[in-house]
Design a protein around this motif. Structure first.
Motif, PDB file in Angstrom:
ATOM      1  N   PHE A   1     -38.453  39.051  -8.178  1.00  0.00           N
ATOM      2  CA  PHE A   1     -38.467  38.978  -6.527  1.00  0.00           C
ATOM      3  C   PHE A   1     -39.719  38.946  -5.967  1.00  0.00           C
ATOM      4  O   PHE A   1     -39.570  37.996  -4.780  1.00  0.00           O
ATOM      5  CB  PHE A   1     -37.780  40.431  -6.160  1.00  0.00           C
ATOM      6  CG  PHE A   1     -36.375  40.327  -6.528  1.00  0.00           C
ATOM      7  CD1 PHE A   1     -35.731  39.744  -7.477  1.00  0.00           C
ATOM      8  CD2 PHE A   1     -35.450  41.152  -5.705  1.00  0.00           C
ATOM      9  CE1 PHE A   1     -34.497  39.556  -7.614  1.00  0.00           C
ATOM     10  CE2 PHE A   1     -34.259  41.531  -6.142  1.00  0.00           C
ATOM     11  CZ  PHE A   1     -33.499  40.776  -7.024  1.00  0.00           C
TER      12      PHE A   1
ATOM     13  N   THR B   1     -35.903  35.390   2.221  1.00  0.00           N
ATOM     14  CA  THR B   1     -35.857  35.136   0.631  1.00  0.00           C
ATOM     15  C   THR B   1     -35.965  33.499   0.231  1.00  0.00           C
ATOM     16  O   THR B   1     -34.801  32.907   0.802  1.00  0.00           O
ATOM     17  CB  THR B   1     -34.762  35.997   0.073  1.00  0.00           C
ATOM     18  OG1 THR B   1     -34.723  37.430   0.449  1.00  0.00           O
ATOM     19  CG2 THR B   1     -34.871  35.992  -1.523  1.00  0.00           C
TER      20      THR B   1
ATOM     21  N   ASP C   1     -35.500  40.332   5.679  1.00  0.00           N
ATOM     22  CA  ASP C   1     -35.979  40.055   4.536  1.00  0.00           C
ATOM     23  C   ASP C   1     -35.589  38.590   3.837  1.00  0.00           C
ATOM     24  O   ASP C   1     -34.789  38.289   2.858  1.00  0.00           O
ATOM     25  CB  ASP C   1     -35.216  41.013   3.409  1.00  0.00           C
ATOM     26  CG  ASP C   1     -35.775  40.922   1.957  1.00  0.00           C
ATOM     27  OD1 ASP C   1     -36.769  40.075   1.568  1.00  0.00           O
ATOM     28  OD2 ASP C   1     -34.927  41.487   0.900  1.00  0.00           O
TER      29      ASP C   1
ATOM     30  N   LYS D   1     -42.259  43.285  -0.648  1.00  0.00           N
ATOM     31  CA  LYS D   1     -42.874  42.224  -0.129  1.00  0.00           C
ATOM     32  C   LYS D   1     -44.051  42.521   0.291  1.00  0.00           C
ATOM     33  O   LYS D   1     -44.511  43.614   0.548  1.00  0.00           O
ATOM     34  CB  LYS D   1     -42.090  42.018   1.107  1.00  0.00           C
ATOM     35  CG  LYS D   1     -40.530  41.539   1.005  1.00  0.00           C
ATOM     36  CD  LYS D   1     -39.829  41.765   2.151  1.00  0.00           C
ATOM     37  CE  LYS D   1     -39.745  40.198   3.036  1.00  0.00           C
ATOM     38  NZ  LYS D   1     -39.146  39.159   2.327  1.00  0.00           N
TER      39      LYS D   1
ATOM     40  N   LYS E   1     -40.080  36.727  -2.303  1.00  0.00           N
ATOM     41  CA  LYS E   1     -40.124  37.628  -1.168  1.00  0.00           C
ATOM     42  C   LYS E   1     -41.140  37.725  -0.191  1.00  0.00           C
ATOM     43  O   LYS E   1     -41.067  38.130   0.658  1.00  0.00           O
ATOM     44  CB  LYS E   1     -39.426  38.993  -1.607  1.00  0.00           C
ATOM     45  CG  LYS E   1     -38.178  39.190  -2.416  1.00  0.00           C
ATOM     46  CD  LYS E   1     -36.961  39.186  -1.508  1.00  0.00           C
ATOM     47  CE  LYS E   1     -35.743  39.437  -2.135  1.00  0.00           C
ATOM     48  NZ  LYS E   1     -34.583  39.360  -1.163  1.00  0.00           N
TER      49      LYS E   1
ATOM     50  N   GLN F   1     -36.952  32.711  -6.338  1.00  0.00           N
ATOM     51  CA  GLN F   1     -36.428  34.020  -6.964  1.00  0.00           C
ATOM     52  C   GLN F   1     -35.992  33.792  -8.269  1.00  0.00           C
ATOM     53  O   GLN F   1     -36.050  34.366  -9.406  1.00  0.00           O
ATOM     54  CB  GLN F   1     -35.514  34.848  -5.952  1.00  0.00           C
ATOM     55  CG  GLN F   1     -34.978  36.039  -6.294  1.00  0.00           C
ATOM     56  CD  GLN F   1     -34.090  36.813  -5.206  1.00  0.00           C
ATOM     57  OE1 GLN F   1     -33.455  35.963  -4.619  1.00  0.00           O
ATOM     58  NE2 GLN F   1     -33.892  37.775  -5.400  1.00  0.00           N
TER      59      GLN F   1
END
Length: 294
Positions: free
Chosen positions: A184, A173, A171, A115, A188, A178
Motif C-alpha cells: 500500500f 489512493t 485517503d 501514508k 497511498k 497499489q
C-alpha cells in the motif's frame, strides 16, 4: 474549540476557531510576551492543562486585534507535517471490504498501512493528479484520530484517555500502483494525497465518535454514505492494537478506514480526474474540500 494551523499575511500560526472566528493564538501570545508552542503538535504535547492558557489568551484585551473571519485566513492541514507516517486502518467497514473483493476479504484482525508525512495537504488545497504515473486515483473519506497522550501497550479501557481530538482525512489512493507493487505504501503516499482538516475538533465536543455519519461527494454526487457505528474495529480497539509494543505519541494521526462507495468499487470503476471536486462531511467535525489539479 476547533484547532487549526492557518496562514495570514504569509505568516503561519496556531489558532482556534470559535463561533466562526479565528483566534491567532501565536500572535496574541507574542503581544503579551507569553511563551507559546510554535506548532500544534507541541501544543497537543502539553496536555489538557494547556487549555487554561488558551482560555486566558482568547479572553485577553489584545485578542480582538488578532481575531479574523474564516475567509481572511488560509487553513493548512491542522498538523501540516506529522512527526511520523499517518497510521491507516484498512477494510474497517464490512461493505467496503466486500466491494473491494468479497466476504473473504473481511478482516479478522486489524489491517494497518501508512501514508508518508509528505502526502499531507490542507483544506481547499489541490490534489495533484499525478497523471504521469497513475490513471486510477481514488478517494476514501475517513474519520481520523489525533493522539493527545503518549503511551505504549495502552489498555482498551484507557484508550479514549489518549485521544486529543478528531479530524477528516481523504485517503487518496493510486489503485494501479497499489496493485502493481503488491503493497500500500507507494499507492497511498504520493505527494498531496492525504488531504486533512479543516481542523481538529477536541474530543470533548465529540461524545460518541463511534456513531458519526460520513458522506463523501464527488462533483456534488453522493458516493459514500456511511456511519462509524459500522466499524469492524472500534476506536479503543484500534488504539490498543497499534500500541502493543509500539509507542503512540502525542500528535500521531490514525485514519480509521472508509465506508463503501469508493470509485474502484463502482461497476465499471470510476476514477478521479482533473477538476473533480471531493467533499467529505463528518457529523460533528465539518467538511473537507479539495479538487484534483494537473
Amino acid at each position: 474549540m476547533n484547532w487549526v494551523t492557518a496562514v495570514r499575511n504569509d505568516k503561519t500560526f496556531v489558532g482556534i476557531v470559535k463561533e466562526e472566528k479565528v483566534f491567532n493564538l501565536t500572535a496574541i501570545a507574542e503581544s503579551r510576551d507569553v511563551k507559546f508552542p510554535s506548532t500544534l503538535i507541541e501544543a497537543i504535547s502539553l496536555g489538557e492543562s494547556f487549555f487554561g492558557q488558551v482560555e486566558t489568551l482568547i479572553h485577553s484585551d489584545s485578542a480582538q486585534n488578532y481575531t479574523y473571519e474564516l475567509n481572511e485566513v488560509r487553513l493548512k492541514a491542522p498538523i501540516p507535517r506529522p512527526s511520523k507516517n499517518v497510521f491507516c486502518i484498512g477494510k474497517n467497514y464490512r461493505d467496503h471490504a466486500i466491494e473491494m473483493g468479497s466476504e473473504a476479504d473481511i478482516p479478522e484482525d486489524i489491517m494497518v498501512f501508512s501514508k508518508a508525512p509528505t502526502s499531507v495537504i490542507g483544506h481547499n488545497e489541490g490534489i495533484p493528479s499525478h497523471s504521469s504515473i497513475t490513471n486510477q486515483l481514488d478517494y476514501e473519506g475517513e474519520l481520523a484520530i489525533i493522539i493527545g497522550k503518549t503511551g505504549t501497550s495502552i489498555k482498551k479501557e484507557e484508550a479514549m484517555n489518549h485521544v486529543f481530538g478528531y479530524t477528516i482525512i481523504n485517503d487518496i489512493t493510486a489503485r494501479d500502483l497499489q496493485q502493481k507493487h503488491k503493497q500500500f505504501l507507494l499507492g497511498k503516499s504520493l505527494n498531496g494525497t492525504c488531504p486533512m482538516g479543516p481542523w481538529i475538533v477536541h474530543h470533548s465536543e465529540v461524545p460518541n465518535p463511534d456513531n458519526l455519519s460520513i458522506v463523501t461527494k464527488v462533483n456534488g454526487e453522493v458516493r459514500q454514505n456511511g456511519n462509524t457505528s459500522a466499524f469492524i474495529f472500534d476506536i479503543p480497539t484500534i488504539i490498543t492494537e497499534l500500541s502493543k509494543g509500539m509507542t503512540l505519541e502525542a500528535g500521531d494521526i490514525i485514519a480509521t478506514g472508509t465506508p463503501a462507495g469508493v470509485g474502484k468499487g463502482m461497476k465499471p470503476p470510476v476514477f478521479l480526474k482533473p477538476e473533480d471536486s471531493i467533499e467529505i462531511t463528518i457529523e460533528g467535525i465539518g467538511t473537507l474540500r479539495n479538487e484534483i489539479v494537473e
